[in-house]
Design a protein around this motif. Structure first.
Motif, PDB file in Angstrom:
ATOM      1  N   UNK A   1       0.804  -1.230   0.000  1.00 32.29           N
ATOM      2  CA  UNK A   1       0.000   0.000   0.000  1.00 32.29           C
ATOM      3  C   UNK A   1       0.835   1.278   0.000  1.00 32.29           C
ATOM      4  N   UNK A   2       2.029   1.227   0.604  1.00 30.97           N
ATOM      5  CA  UNK A   2       2.889   2.418   0.608  1.00 30.97           C
ATOM      6  C   UNK A   2       3.414   2.712  -0.798  1.00 30.97           C
ATOM      7  N   UNK A   3       3.763   1.644  -1.517  1.00 30.77           N
ATOM      8  CA  UNK A   3       4.219   1.821  -2.896  1.00 30.77           C
ATOM      9  C   UNK A   3       3.063   2.288  -3.777  1.00 30.77           C
ATOM     10  N   UNK A   4       1.867   1.747  -3.537  1.00 34.05           N
ATOM     11  CA  UNK A   4       0.691   2.164  -4.305  1.00 34.05           C
ATOM     12  C   UNK A   4       0.397   3.640  -4.076  1.00 34.05           C
ATOM     13  N   UNK A   5       0.560   4.100  -2.833  1.00 35.66           N
ATOM     14  CA  UNK A   5       0.319   5.516  -2.532  1.00 35.66           C
ATOM     15  C   UNK A   5       1.234   6.410  -3.360  1.00 35.66           C
ATOM     16  N   UNK A   6       2.485   6.015  -3.517  1.00 38.98           N
ATOM     17  CA  UNK A   6       3.432   6.828  -4.267  1.00 38.98           C
ATOM     18  C   UNK A   6       3.133   6.783  -5.767  1.00 38.98           C
ATOM     19  N   UNK A   7       2.702   5.623  -6.244  1.00 36.69           N
ATOM     20  CA  UNK A   7       2.298   5.524  -7.644  1.00 36.69           C
ATOM     21  C   UNK A   7       1.051   6.372  -7.891  1.00 36.69           C
ATOM     22  N   UNK A   8       0.112   6.319  -6.973  1.00 36.30           N
ATOM     23  CA  UNK A   8      -1.116   7.107  -7.099  1.00 36.30           C
ATOM     24  C   UNK A   8      -0.793   8.602  -7.129  1.00 36.30           C
ATOM     25  N   UNK A   9       0.189   9.018  -6.340  1.00 37.05           N
ATOM     26  CA  UNK A   9       0.572  10.430  -6.325  1.00 37.05           C
ATOM     27  C   UNK A   9       1.046  10.884  -7.697  1.00 37.05           C
ATOM     28  N   UNK A  10       1.799  10.042  -8.387  1.00 34.30           N
ATOM     29  CA  UNK A  10       2.277  10.388  -9.722  1.00 34.30           C
ATOM     30  C   UNK A  10       1.115  10.531 -10.699  1.00 34.30           C
TER      31      UNK A  10
ATOM     32  N   UNK B   1      12.387   6.139  -4.839  1.00 38.24           N
ATOM     33  CA  UNK B   1      11.141   6.892  -4.678  1.00 38.24           C
ATOM     34  C   UNK B   1      10.014   5.951  -4.250  1.00 38.24           C
ATOM     35  N   UNK B   2       9.925   4.780  -4.868  1.00 38.38           N
ATOM     36  CA  UNK B   2       8.840   3.845  -4.573  1.00 38.38           C
ATOM     37  C   UNK B   2       9.100   3.003  -3.331  1.00 38.38           C
ATOM     38  N   UNK B   3      10.364   2.711  -3.047  1.00 36.08           N
ATOM     39  CA  UNK B   3      10.656   1.727  -2.010  1.00 36.08           C
ATOM     40  C   UNK B   3      11.461   2.272  -0.839  1.00 36.08           C
ATOM     41  N   UNK B   4      11.893   3.513  -0.905  1.00 41.01           N
ATOM     42  CA  UNK B   4      12.714   4.057   0.169  1.00 41.01           C
ATOM     43  C   UNK B   4      11.927   4.307   1.442  1.00 41.01           C
ATOM     44  N   UNK B   5      12.562   4.112   2.564  1.00 38.92           N
ATOM     45  CA  UNK B   5      11.934   4.384   3.855  1.00 38.92           C
ATOM     46  C   UNK B   5      11.897   5.870   4.171  1.00 38.92           C
ATOM     47  N   UNK B   6      12.487   6.666   3.302  1.00 35.90           N
ATOM     48  CA  UNK B   6      12.539   8.107   3.498  1.00 35.90           C
ATOM     49  C   UNK B   6      11.126   8.694   3.551  1.00 35.90           C
ATOM     50  N   UNK B   7      10.822   9.437   4.617  1.00 27.96           N
ATOM     51  CA  UNK B   7       9.506  10.052   4.758  1.00 27.96           C
ATOM     52  C   UNK B   7       9.328  11.257   3.838  1.00 27.96           C
ATOM     53  N   UNK B   8      10.437  11.734   3.279  1.00 28.39           N
ATOM     54  CA  UNK B   8      10.375  12.930   2.449  1.00 28.39           C
ATOM     55  C   UNK B   8      10.390  12.580   0.957  1.00 28.39           C
ATOM     56  N   UNK B   9       9.802  11.442   0.597  1.00 28.09           N
ATOM     57  CA  UNK B   9       9.776  11.038  -0.808  1.00 28.09           C
ATOM     58  C   UNK B   9       9.022  12.043  -1.672  1.00 28.09           C
ATOM     59  N   UNK B  10       8.091  12.766  -1.057  1.00 28.63           N
ATOM     60  CA  UNK B  10       7.313  13.754  -1.808  1.00 28.63           C
ATOM     61  C   UNK B  10       8.216  14.849  -2.373  1.00 28.63           C
ATOM     62  N   UNK B  11       9.377  15.066  -1.726  1.00 30.89           N
ATOM     63  CA  UNK B  11      10.305  16.095  -2.192  1.00 30.89           C
ATOM     64  C   UNK B  11      11.033  15.681  -3.467  1.00 30.89           C
ATOM     65  N   UNK B  12      10.905  14.423  -3.851  1.00 31.87           N
ATOM     66  CA  UNK B  12      11.541  13.968  -5.082  1.00 31.87           C
ATOM     67  C   UNK B  12      10.680  14.247  -6.311  1.00 31.87           C
ATOM     68  N   UNK B  13       9.458  14.732  -6.100  1.00 38.37           N
ATOM     69  CA  UNK B  13       8.583  15.071  -7.219  1.00 38.37           C
ATOM     70  C   UNK B  13       9.093  16.313  -7.937  1.00 38.37           C
ATOM     71  N   UNK B  14       8.770  16.464  -9.220  1.00 42.88           N
ATOM     72  CA  UNK B  14       9.219  17.655  -9.959  1.00 42.88           C
ATOM     73  C   UNK B  14       8.431  18.913  -9.600  1.00 42.88           C
ATOM     74  N   UNK B  15       7.422  18.788  -8.743  1.00 42.07           N
ATOM     75  CA  UNK B  15       6.617  19.937  -8.335  1.00 42.07           C
ATOM     76  C   UNK B  15       6.804  20.172  -6.839  1.00 42.07           C
ATOM     77  N   UNK B  16       7.485  21.242  -6.522  1.00 43.58           N
ATOM     78  CA  UNK B  16       7.788  21.544  -5.118  1.00 43.58           C
ATOM     79  C   UNK B  16       6.539  21.898  -4.340  1.00 43.58           C
TER      80      UNK B  16
END
Length: 382
Positions: free
Chosen positions: A35-44, A195-210
């Motif tokens: 589900x965490x990976x799905x959340x990041x895919x959904x964000x894209x 981006x999809x699998x990192x434990x980093x809580x700041x994965x949202x900062x890797x998006x091209x939109x700040x």
């Protein structure tokens, strides 16, 4: 698509621990980290939706997700690919792992949704500290920084390690471009996987939109500080109009009257900020039976007297405005696209009668020329 019963045939395959299809499916099957990976895919996908360039249909979604999971090869062709132990074959396999195939891999695609997803490739963003670690640190040393997925192999990690071992470290002017491309390709794949699998809580900062998160709150109507957002948007437009210090104008919109080549004095129309507001437009007939998320917000101008006007702001326009507010100086191409959306808004506002004009030479010091009811003109410094 990743229901376990659909993948029972794969359990007897001799290639399952290395097969990218089995790997992709079991990534999303995992009950804890899936589900965490799905959340990041959904964000894209939400980012692509909010750009407003395409009405994404269920057919588009099904096609893109199916390509991400299984690609275009059947089982016999996949076995043949794995038996070909060449660098080209290894690159094709890497492109087929979901963290690369979600946007079509390293090749261009004719699929309209995959093409748009490629435009927001997280590998094109720069996070210097992270990128330096990827380029110089063995990927095996970062394994503890990723989620653990049950039921899948680690062939993606083995291939990444192979790519890392091949990276050229010497400098040669003749092969410099080729070597740089190898490093970029490796870092790009590492970024996408992290981006999809990192434990980093700041994965949202890797998006091209700040400013994606703040825009999403506005679109959903969950931002409780809309008055502050309106003022930020007005200041951003003011800076885009050439004012260096728009904060001095306060809660006011200043639109340039005209661009005069080699002109030393700039003139602006002023509009009170109290007449502006942010709103969402929803087509209620469209949201009765399906999930719905607006693609844009609207900056509305509703004065007590005069014409109303509105500016449709998508994610791209919002990002540009927020960058302008932070002092970013856009390129002529970026300005052209930005002003294309702003032109109609300005034309409607310009049709309203006015009695005062703002003049400035430097963008710091302002003068107001005002016409009184008896026809007299006065000028004062602001």
């Amino acid at each position: 698509m990743t229901e376990p019963r659909f993948w029972e045939a794969c359990e007897g395959c001799d290639l399952k621990q290395r097969c990218y299809i089995y790997h992709n499916a079991h990534t999303f099957m995992d009950p804890v980290t899936g589900p965490k990976t799905i959340e990041r895919l959904k964000t894209l996908y939400i980012v692509t939706h909010l750009r407003g360039k395409l009405h994404i249909t269920l057919r588009d979604l099904r096609s893109a997700l199916a390509y991400m999971l299984v690609g275009t090869l059947d089982c016999q062709e996949i076995h043949k690919l794995y038996s070909t132990n060449t660098q080209m074959a290894q690159q094709q396999i890497m492109d087929s792992f979901y963290f690369n195939s979600w946007m079509g891999g390293s090749h261009t695609s004719n699929d309209r949704l995959l093409s748009l997803l490629k435009e927001i490739d997280i590998a094109e963003v720069s996070n210097p500290d992270l990128d330096r670690d990827f380029d110089f640190m063995n990927p095996q040393q970062r394994e503890l920084r990723r989620f653990t997925y049950t039921g899948r192999g680690s062939y993606d990690a083995e291939l990444l390690h192979t790519f890392f071992q091949r990276l050229p470290r010497e400098y040669n002017e003749k092969t410099r471009a080729k070597h740089m491309e190898q490093h970029r390709n490796y870092v790009a794949m590492s970024r996408r996987r992290y981006f999809f699998e990192g434990r980093n809580k700041h994965w949202i900062e890797m998006l091209p939109y700040e400013h994606f998160s703040s825009f999403l709150l506005l679109v959903k109507g969950e931002d409780q500080t809309t008055s502050v957002q309106v003022q930020d948007l007005l200041q951003a437009i003011n800076q885009g109009e050439g004012l260096i210090d728009p904060v001095a104008l306060g809660n006011t919109l200043a639109l340039r009257v005209r661009h005069v080549e080699k002109g030393t004095i700039q003139s602006y129309r002023l509009f009170k900020g109290d007449a502006f507001s942010i709103s969402q437009q929803e087509q209620h007939e469209s949201i009765r039976f399906i999930e719905y998320l607006p693609q844009a917000i609207y900056l509305r101008y509703q004065p007590e007297m005069g014409s109303n006007a509105e500016l449709r702001i998508t994610l791209d326009i919002y990002e540009m405005l927020m960058r302008l507010k932070s002092g970013y100086r856009p390129s002529p191409e970026e300005l052209q696209g930005f002003y294309l959306s702003l032109t109609i808004f300005k034309n409607v506002l310009s049709s309203a009668p006015y009695q005062e004009v703002l003049l400035t030479e430097t963008g710091h010091t302002f003068y107001i020329v005002r016409k009184s009811n008896d026809g007299r003109l006065s000028i004062e410094q602001r």
